[in-house]
Scaffold this active site. Structure first.
Site, short mmCIF file in Angstrom:
data_model
loop_
_atom_site.label_atom_id
_atom_site.label_comp_id
_atom_site.label_asym_id
_atom_site.label_seq_id
_atom_site.Cartn_x
_atom_site.Cartn_y
_atom_site.Cartn_z
CG ASP A 169 -21.88 -4.23 -14.17
OD1 ASP A 169 -23.06 -3.95 -14.44
OD2 ASP A 169 -21.49 -4.56 -13.03
CB SER A 176 -26.55 -8.20 -9.16
OG SER A 176 -27.33 -7.14 -9.67
CG HIS A 211 -25.06 -6.49 -14.03
ND1 HIS A 211 -24.45 -5.90 -12.95
CD2 HIS A 211 -26.21 -7.03 -13.55
CE1 HIS A 211 -25.19 -6.06 -11.88
NE2 HIS A 211 -26.28 -6.75 -12.20
#
Length: 430
Positions: A370, A216, A400
């Site tokens: 995501d 991320s 995600h």
């Protein structure tokens, strides 16, 4: 012997004490009952709001599990928001406090050591089995939108990665927002990385096989640091970068993945903008302006089109729904206030070709459900266009934040292990 009057007074005093004690107990019971009622009300509100707003795609395995996980996350954020209003702590500080409460798990075959590189806390993972040969080194930057995440939340992943890849793994604990703003996080990670690169022999790491890895926002950090280290020939060269559903640009929010996954847990558009505004010190009032693309003038969009334009995204990623949106006229005040978004340290995807062409080989992992999926797709193309080798893994049922479930037992999602296996295979092939 007590006189009758003394006995009477003592009796009355005892009665008063019992009444006072009973009153205190009643007050405690009332407060506890009120707290339970409030908590129940918040729980019911979170569940109702989740069903009303969260989008759980059909392609995700264990959709009920994801909904439960997201409800728990939203419950913590809601309580954190209440504490924030009372000035106790920020919402994300409360969530961080709770997710770091469980004791650290021990994994057989892995030696874990907490260290400090200057003032920066790091955690070192080394395989327990002795060896005379040097091992690959992996520097890991955790995710969490720059406001959440910690060494604890990714302890399981780092432990598995160390054992399965037979690598020395260094996890960096950087300072987070909202207390610390950009570029503190980048600076912390850069300082820790340089310290490690200068100490490879001490930790038994092969200087020819040093990898930076991030998830991320940590993936964005890994990309930024690879670009920074292009101009550091005095340091051992980074062999490869591993970017796991990385955050790589904060300019365009109208791409297919933003339209398709806007309300998909665990990273919704609203929470993503909250994270970015905290980290980059941008007023939350610009959210609507940014989403509509009115924060940049037409000539800037035209310049960025070669990297961010929807024509760079394969048609397969548009099939779940994509409609090109005309950008609204630029809001000059927004453009002037948030121009930091155009700096490559905030959006490494748009750095110049002469820098991007020199970054190391990449392993890019994207997830279908995501919000940031297209970041990975666009950066993959960007790297390939300038001749950087790319190994790409697309997780069809991934979302995600799934990597954080890797050691959560019954709450684990199998695709988290799929991501781990892809990373391990890539490292072993170096």
């Amino acid at each position: 012997m007590y006189s009758p009057e003394c006995v009477t007074h003592l009796g009355l005093a005892n009665v008063r004490r019992k009444q006072e004690g009973g009153g205190s107990m009643s007050l405690v019971l009332v407060l506890l009952t009120a707290a339970c009622v409030v908590h129940l009300g918040i729980v019911l509100w979170v569940i109702g709001n989740n069903f009303a707003t969260a989008d759980i795609p059909e392609g995700i395995n264990h959709p009920v599990k994801l909904r439960i996980f997201h409800c728990l996350f939203q419950l913590l954020l809601t309580w954190g928001g209440i504490f924030e209003k009372f000035g106790i702590c920020s919402a994300t500080q409360f969530v961080s406090f709770v997710h770091d409460l469980p004791p650290l798990k021990k994994y057989p075959g892995v030696v874990v050591t907490d260290l400090r590189f200057g003032t920066i806390p790091v955690r070192l993972y080394r395989p327990e089995a002795p060896t005379s040969a040097s091992r690959p080194g992996v520097i890991f930057y955790h995710g969490g939108g720059a406001v959440l995440g910690s060494l604890k939340t990714h302890h399981g992943f780092c432990s598995f990665l160390c054992k399965k890849s037979d690598s020395v793994v260094l996890a960096v604990k950087y300072r987070k927002s909202p207390k610390y703003k950009h570029p503190v996080m980048t600076r912390d990670c850069m300082v820790a990385t340089i310290h490690f690169l200068k100490s490879l022999n001490k930790y038994g790491v092969d200087p020819r096989r040093v990898v930076v890895c991030g998830e991320s926002v940590g993936g964005g950090l890994a990309a930024v640091l690879c670009q920074i280290f292009v101009n550091h020939p005095d340091l051992p060269r980074i062999r490869a970068q591993i970017l796991i559903y990385a955050f790589l640009q904060c300019l365009d929010f109208q791409s297919p993945s933003y339209q398709q996954n806007r309300n998909v847990p665990l990273l919704t558009w609203d929470f993503a903008f909250y994270c970015w505004s905290c980290h980059l010190n941008i007023s939350p009032s610009w959210q609507s302006t940014v989403r509509k693309g009115a924060h940049l003038p037409p000539e800037v969009w035209e310049r960025l089109r070669k990297w961010l334009g929807p024509e760079n995204i394969p048609e397969r990623f548009k099939k779940r729904g994509y409609h090109p949106v005309s950008r609204e006229p630029v809001d000059i005040e927004a453009y002037q206030e948030i121009s930091i978004l155009l700096h490559w340290t905030s959006s490494p995807l748009i750095n110049s070709d002469d820098i991007v062409a020199q970054v190391p080989e990449a392993c890019i992992i994207s997830c279908e459900y995501d919000l940031l999926r297209d970041h990975s797709v666009l950066y993959k193309k960007r790297l390939e266009d300038v001749g950087v080798p790319v190994t790409w893994h697309h997780v069809e049922d991934g979302f995600h934040g799934v990597l954080a479930t890797i050691d959560l037992g019954c709450m684990q999602f199998s695709c988290s292990m799929q991501i781990l296996d892809a990373v391990v295979h890539f490292i072993k092939e170096l």
